[in-house]
Design an enzyme around this catalytic site. Structure first.
Site, PDB file in Angstrom:
ATOM      1  N   ASN A 154      46.978  33.291  41.776  1.00 25.03           N
ATOM      2  CA  ASN A 154      48.179  33.172  42.610  1.00 25.03           C
ATOM      3  C   ASN A 154      47.871  33.027  44.096  1.00 25.03           C
ATOM      4  O   ASN A 154      48.717  33.313  44.940  1.00 25.03           O
ATOM      5  CB  ASN A 154      49.067  34.390  42.380  1.00 25.03           C
ATOM      6  CG  ASN A 154      48.374  35.686  42.778  1.00 25.03           C
ATOM      7  OD1 ASN A 154      47.162  35.814  42.592  1.00 25.03           O
ATOM      8  ND2 ASN A 154      49.113  36.628  43.326  1.00 25.03           N
ATOM      9  N   GLU A 155      46.670  32.574  44.414  1.00 24.02           N
ATOM     10  CA  GLU A 155      46.253  32.490  45.820  1.00 24.02           C
ATOM     11  C   GLU A 155      47.270  31.760  46.699  1.00 24.02           C
ATOM     12  O   GLU A 155      47.535  32.179  47.838  1.00 24.02           O
ATOM     13  CB  GLU A 155      44.880  31.798  45.932  1.00 24.02           C
ATOM     14  CG  GLU A 155      43.690  32.691  45.638  1.00 24.02           C
ATOM     15  CD  GLU A 155      43.435  32.931  44.150  1.00 24.02           C
ATOM     16  OE1 GLU A 155      44.237  32.443  43.322  1.00 24.02           O
ATOM     17  OE2 GLU A 155      42.443  33.589  43.803  1.00 24.02           O
TER      18      GLU A 155
END
Lengths: 304, 304, 304
Positions: free
Chosen positions: C179-180
């Site tokens: 989920n960067e």
């Protein structure tokens, strides 16, 4: 036939047939005298494979008939290569269906006796023939359909994977997979590439590491085979699929097939001799020889 | 407009716009005089594509309105490239939805009349414009959503594949696929790469060789489109998906998109001229010209 | 322990341990004096990870015990690398199960405090340690199983992806993903490569761009985890899966694993320093620092 086999084996052995010179010298000769050489092509039965060509449909059937398990011995591979090349060079033939005359088994894969207690020269010849078969089959211009009426481990699975389409009898007792690891050996990179192209990276990674043999329904679920049918419908289905593929213009279909497979084919062509040396040094290890001998003992015991 | 089209076509023709110099000279000029050039960007309708930009959401809609089938002629491609570049360079625009004003068809793909009986120079110009569109669309920094309200064969499918997300009307009469082989021609490697990136190697291999057109439900099953909706919900759904994608920080999303697509984009950039030469020599063959003429005859007969 | 940690950190920092010299000098020393160094290996608990080795099965368990969220700080990464290397060099150990002692969380990923307001030297050291962990884990000769008893975002997901098999508790409140992008940052190419190898290109492209965290059932559906189990069955299932994988001959399985993962591992090895420089220049940007600070503020507020 022995002379032809000898000649072909020489070609296979030399390993200098680049894909770009297809058809090779021997093949060209075939083309130049169709009347003479095409005749036996209509129906020719060699020792291990029956080849029948239906000229009206342009479809040949290659039926493996080498009991007990259609194992890919050097003789089998050589005969397979020759038959395939004859069909490839025969304008009357546009597609091939592969199936087995041996109950419950399509092909058990590479013949372990060829890998056990033999000379490095023998290993080299055997491995070159194995490469040759894959290069010809995966790179074939013909439409190729595997009609899997039995189990298909290791090299048998490779034959199936190299076709354009795989139909398997829905019997859950029949299984398919690259189970080399179970025997303590490793599938070469081009087996792996062919597998990944078919089922994707993750499934291949897991299945190869576990040396899994997948029962037909599971094989279908994960895309290792394209379709399941009752045994009595297999040949009919194979013919129907073949007709569907042959409805397309050959040239465009062939160029498209080549575009999809070229990268992986080129990789072996570029590393062919290296791959042979790797095979020889791996298979010659005492630990590997021992584990193959143990496996053969186990097979013998199981039989008796 | 003719002058702008001429200028753009010149740029497209020169083929020297490397991706790293994005935006090109013409685009930079746009930036330097926003008052002058951005105004028509709000809603500008050219001959073949209607472009509407909703400044409150930052979302543009490009509606193909080139009956009878939104075929990708050189004029259509040029107008498409210009519109896309304008939006790309417009800070008010963060995403584009592509849809069709022609009933039952999204786009029928490359215009066959551009490939038939023309000069090599014309083929080169046409192919460069096709490449240019794909490079801009697949490499766009904007969020791109295809709202497929009709069939989308060949080049139409490529446009859809090049977007970030594909929503299709659930009508099984609408189909999508790269069906080039059906016409006796071959999808170029970058069509293939885009297809493989979307549906995986095996599905692509089979679908491309058969030149399959997949009805919407099948296309969804195999991941060729991401979602099916009833026709009356299509625009609403496209807007909702767009809003979801625009909720992410632009810069991080763009870098991630580029990371995923760069290898495939670079491959065409590196082989662009070679690919044009390949196209010209393939399409100039008498056998190909003949099969395209036959296909056009068939289409004409079907109409009447 | 501090001295050992210091030594290891020096090794990690130097970044000159090529994979082909595995085990490195320090590792070789371990091998030469098994009596002295293997003893603490049986059960050693450092600050952040509890390591237990069951000699009868050859299976070690590494339990992350660094509340509140098992974040991957430099100290955690260093301890992780050391523990992994010890096990790798311990002939009694053939497999490792990774799990968490912290309720509801497997690992929250890279420690943001290590990326915020620090010196370029610190960023370099931190990133090299992150690379080192992945190189060791993804390239491990041991069988590695992730027993995911909680959420596993970002770097936590990478640890799971780097294992041979992923089992997750079927609780839909537990999620996993890279989920960067949600934080305004970008997963590096080797996170992406590992992700693509697991779930394929298309799912990766969409999931990475959206920074998606997939609830366990969805993660299972798309192949991000291999299996879901009730929480109370997790350790039992992990042990059973491990036993299945350990039933295969180590050498053949290891060569196969290496064949599948080598291309992606080699890519980081070849671009390691470049990747560190990229990380430093990206993370040092004021806009990125600002968005990380905002994210940390948000986390703090959520807690209180």
């Amino acid at each position: 036939m022995a002379a032809v086999l000898g000649l072909a084996r020489q070609i296979v052995r030399s390993g200098v047939l680049p894909l770009c010179h297809w058809p090779p010298v021997w093949g060209r000769a075939t083309r130049q005298s169709p009347g003479f050489l095409l005749a036996p092509c209509r129906t020719f039965s060699n020792k291990k494979i029956l080849v029948e060509l239906d000229e009206s449909s342009g479809v040949a059937t290659m039926t493996f008939k080498s009991p007990p398990v259609n194992s890919l011995s050097l003789d089998f591979l050589t005969e397979f290569c020759i038959s395939l090349e004859k069909l490839e060079n025969d304008r009357a033939c546009r597609g091939v269906i592969f199936t087995s005359a041996v109950p419950k088994i399509f092909s058990s894969g590479l013949d372990i006796t060829e890998m056990c207690g033999k000379s490095p020269e023998h290993y080299a010849e055997f491995w070159r023939a194995t490469q040759e078969l894959w290069l010809r089959l995966y790179g074939s211009n013909m439409v190729t359909v595997a009609a899997l009426n039995g189990s298909s481990p290791a090299g048998g699975c490779l034959i199936a994977l190299s076709c354009d389409y795989r139909i398997m009898v829905e019997n859950p007792k029949f299984s398919i997979g690259l189970n080399e690891v179970q025997l303590g050996i490793v599938a070469p990179f081009w087996f792996k590439d062919t597998f990944v192209n078919t089922v994707g990276h993750r499934f291949a990674e897991r299945s190869l590491q576990l040396g899994s043999l997948h029962p037909a329904p599971e094989a279908h679920k994960f895309g290792l085979v394209d379709e399941l049918v009752p045994e009595e419908k297999l040949q009919e289905k194979a013919a129907a699929v073949m007709a569907q593929w042959l409805a397309l213009p050959d040239h465009a279909r062939q160029l498209t097939k080549s575009m999809m497979r070229k990268a992986v084919l080129d990789r072996l062509v570029a590393h062919r001799e290296e791959d042979i040396q790797n095979f020889i040094s791996f298979i010659s290890k005492e630990s590997i020889q021992k584990s193959l001998r143990m496996y053969m003992e186990m097979l013998k015991k199981r039989k008796s």
